[in-house]
Enzyme design. Sequence first.
Site, mmCIF file in Angstrom:
data_model
loop_
_atom_site.group_PDB
_atom_site.id
_atom_site.type_symbol
_atom_site.label_atom_id
_atom_site.label_comp_id
_atom_site.label_asym_id
_atom_site.label_seq_id
_atom_site.Cartn_x
_atom_site.Cartn_y
_atom_site.Cartn_z
ATOM 1 N N ASP A 4 -8.451 3.552 1.366
ATOM 2 C CA ASP A 4 -7.441 3.778 3.114
ATOM 3 C C ASP A 4 -7.989 4.317 4.103
ATOM 4 O O ASP A 4 -8.351 5.805 3.730
ATOM 5 C CB ASP A 4 -5.738 5.197 1.996
ATOM 6 C CG ASP A 4 -5.055 5.980 2.438
ATOM 7 O OD1 ASP A 4 -4.799 4.829 4.086
ATOM 8 O OD2 ASP A 4 -4.141 6.252 2.413
ATOM 9 N N ARG A 55 -2.972 -0.995 5.039
ATOM 10 C CA ARG A 55 -3.879 -1.844 4.764
ATOM 11 C C ARG A 55 -3.146 -3.193 4.829
ATOM 12 O O ARG A 55 -3.253 -4.047 4.551
ATOM 13 C CB ARG A 55 -4.310 -1.225 3.524
ATOM 14 C CG ARG A 55 -5.911 -0.020 3.424
ATOM 15 C CD ARG A 55 -5.493 0.670 2.035
ATOM 16 N NE ARG A 55 -4.694 1.358 2.139
ATOM 17 C CZ ARG A 55 -4.515 2.301 0.978
ATOM 18 N NH1 ARG A 55 -5.170 2.137 -0.231
ATOM 19 N NH2 ARG A 55 -3.352 3.165 0.477
ATOM 20 N N CYS A 102 0.517 -1.331 0.016
ATOM 21 C CA CYS A 102 -0.448 0.110 -0.208
ATOM 22 C C CYS A 102 1.036 1.620 -0.035
ATOM 23 O O CYS A 102 2.144 1.248 -0.435
ATOM 24 C CB CYS A 102 -0.643 -0.306 0.879
ATOM 25 S SG CYS A 102 -0.552 -0.228 2.817
#
Length: 151
Positions: free
Chosen positions: A122, A14, A8
């Site tokens: 996000d 994440r 990410c």
Amino acid sequence: MTRILMVCLGNICRSPLAHGILESKLPADKFTIDSAGTGNYHIGKLPDHRSIATAKSNGLDISNQRCRQFERSDFDNFDIIYVMDHSNYENVVNLAQTSEDKNKVKLILQDAGLTMPTEVPDPYWGDSEDFEKVYTLLDNACEKIAQRLTN
Ligand code: 4NP
């Protein structure tokens, strides 16, 4: 050994969750899972406390992970590189030097056959509910991926 990298932007929200979740669903003697971020903001840090808490509430401990930045050598060290969103995809593919490198990079939800949404959002600027949503998305995706990889 099949080597899978989760990527990410920050490698604190994440991808550490994706790393821990997929790792929990695959046999350790056949699969190596790691994660990295395209950005360099948090190198050496623990995952975000909200990712650690969300994982913990789902029975996973990800507090052993430390943030690192994605690097070109990861194309040689991993067989599959899962990215969370289109921006990660562009950032990683821009570092690919061959079509073989480029073909290793896949959007995780798309590869799992999940079409809505197409990106793992996000949650960094969000709240604990956003982290829970990310967890659910990644758990569903990793379940499908693990089933395919072990069948
Ligand atoms: P991640 O979230 O890419 O899921 O780890 C982020 C974490 C930190 C930042 C951006 C996204 N940041 O700008 O510091």
